[in-house]
Scaffold this motif. Structure first.
Motif: not given
Ligand code: NAP
Length: 492
Positions: A274-280, A291-296, A422-429, A443-449
């Motif tokens: 999830i890419i927020l408006e302030d994301a780098d 995240g999309s392509y590794r391990n096919s 399962l999990s998630s990634g959030i891109i924000t500062n 979800v089970g996991t939230v990873n910031i950046n």
């Protein structure tokens, strides 16, 4: 815009010195290779060459494996368990290239991914060795309430008598290591049922553990017809725990047939980044592509949905398509290949069909979208509808569907709108925004950046909703699963 993804030319007909000789092997019952006429052929998903054969087990082998595990053998001290795991860790370093080649050959994963996977499995063995030395008990003083008295309650963890571990194809080595190493660390014998699509790595790993000094009763590895091996073992009352990683459908079936025993289910996902408006922007582009392509794209925690704030969507897309072109796909044994095949041609056909269906519903392909055999091109696709199959269900491959949201409420609702958790990634500062996602995503996991898949091998890992029952794995949690807690109390 519909550009061609970069597909490295098929060189399969040329002699490839990266290939190992054909491996002819068999299942093991407590250290003994079985003899059977019934064999499984394992072929490369890339060029269909024969990679190996496995002599398959039948119901009587399953019975022998149960009896050998329950009969047991010398009880392993903590130091014994540490020594076996540590020796296995060292052997894996020595045999890294052989393991990487087997993983890549039977799964079609790029050799660079296979080498990375051996590093992860090394860490699993290392953490399990370290944890096996630690004390696992607690002490409760009883004179701490008006009802209490001068006693102490102590806890100790005892190994279960037999575990059945069932693993999927997508990390042929690491998934197996994540089941067996924690079981060894606590002294629980295992019958392993690996994926029929990637059995050679699992059997080689079993041999490595025997070489490291694992007593044979501690591990059998069985493959064979589901109705003779997997299902009867799942139901068998002598099996005290079924630890399963795989699809939702099979996981739910196991939960209904297992009966009265512990069941660990680590199932599918359709994780968002999830890419927020302030994301780098560069961070967002890099992490979305990794995240999309590794391990096919075949990780349970791969990015399966890119959710982006509508105000930055166009800027993101331009950079993301350029980045995606650097994920060249082709011959998995070529060190230059970044994305290998998916597990088989049927899976690639399915992925192509979900892309086509999304297009029929109004989505636009910006890169890729096509397959050659089991090679699915890294595919960027935008304007995907919120109810498209591609995003409501798990698309196990290198697809990058982009959906936009208007604000944080919308992003949270969109993220939570599928059956998975399962999990998630959030891109924000923005710390306040980050905290909202941590609190409100189901979800089970939230990873910031970070990508949703970020973890270390000992940290708790696992999903909720259709992704799992909320029981965590990861070396430390899995060790708890393979034991039961006994308490005893004494006057003090
Ligand atoms: P799968 O089709 O569910 O197979 C997984 C394992 O279950 C295989 O060993 C398979 O054996 C066995 N199996 C099949 N039917 C069974 C039955 N009736 N009873 C007992 N065992 C049975 O999964 P997959 O396609 O190999 O793996 C991909 C899936 O795993 C994806 O959904 C992915 O998200 C999920 N996954 C989840 C995690 C996590 O930690 N949450 C991690 C990795 C992967 P055969 O090979 O003989 O059919």
């Amino acid at each position: 815009m519909n550009e061609e993804a970069t597909v490295v030319e098929n060189k399969s007909q040329q002699k490839n010195t990266n290939h190992l000789p054909v491996i002819n092997t068999s299942c093991y019952v407590a250290g003994k290779k079985i003899v059977s006429e019934n064999t499984l052929e394992v072929r490369s998903p890339y060029d269909k060459r024969l990679v190996g054969t496995v002599a398959l087990a039948n119901a009587s082998h399953a019975e022998q494996a149960i009896e050998a595990a329950l009969k047991g053998g010398p009880k392993l001290t903590r130091y014994d368990r540490f020594s076996i795991l540590d020796k296995a860790r060292q052997l894996l370093i020595e045999r890294r290239d052989e393991f990487a080649k087997i993983i890549s050959a039977e799964s079609g994963l790029a050799i660079r991914e296979a080498i990375y996977e051996t590093g992860r499995a090394h860490d699993v063995l290392m953490f399990a060795a370290m944890e096996s030395l630690k004390d696992d008990g607690q002490i409760f003083s009883c004179d701490i309430s008006p009802q209490g008295k001068a006693r102490k309650i102590f806890t100790t963890r005892d190994p279960l008598s037999l575990a059945l571990c069932i693993t999927p194809f997508n990390h042929p080595l690491n998934q197996v290591a994540h089941k067996i190493a924690p079981a060894i660390a606590v002294g629980t014998p295992v019958i392993l049922k690996p994926s029929e699509k990637t059995p050679l790595t699992a059997i080689k790993f079993t041999e490595l553990l025997y070489d490291a000094g694992l007593p044979h009763y501690m591990l059998s590895v069985l493959l064979g017809p589901t109705n003779e091996i997997a299902e009867p073992l799942v139901k068998d009352a002598r099996v005290e725990i079924v630890s399963f990683t795989g699809s939702v459908a099979v996981g739910k079936r196991i939960s209904t047939v297992a009966g009265y025993k512990k069941v660990i289910l680590e199932l599918g996902g359709n994780d968002p980044i999830i890419i927020l408006e302030d994301a780098d922007m560069d961070t967002a582009v890099h992490l979305a592509a990794e995240g999309s392509y590794r391990n096919s794209g075949q990780r349970c925690t791969a990015v399966k949905r890119i959710l982006i704030h509508e105000n930055i969507k166009n800027a993101f897309i331009e950079k993301f398509v350029a980045k995606s072109k650097t994920y060249t796909c082709g011959d998995p044994s070529d060190p230059a290949t970044v994305v290998g095949t998916v597990i088989d041609e049927a899976s690639a056909i399915y992925l192509e069909s979900v892309v086509n269906r999304a297009v029929e519903q109004g989505a636009k392909i910006l890169l890729g979208g096509k397959r050659t055999g089991a090679l699915m091109e890294p595919t960027v696709i935008t304007d995907v509808t919120r109810d498209a199959d591609m995003v409501m269900h798990e698309s196990f491959g290198p697809l990058a569907p982009i959906l936009s949201f208007k604000d944080i409420d919308d992003a949270i609702a969109l993220s939570n709108s599928t059956a998975y958790g399962l999990s998630s990634g959030i891109i924000t500062n923005n710390m306040q925004h980050a905290i909202r996602f941590i609190k409100e995503l189901k979800v089970g996991t939230v990873n910031i950046n970070e990508v949703p898949g970020y973890r270390i091998e000992s940290s708790p890992f696992g999903g909720i909703k259709d992704s799992g029952l909320g029981v965590k794995e990861g070396v430390i949690e899995a060790m708890k699963c393979f034991t039961f807690v006994k308490t005893f109390s004494m006057p003090w």
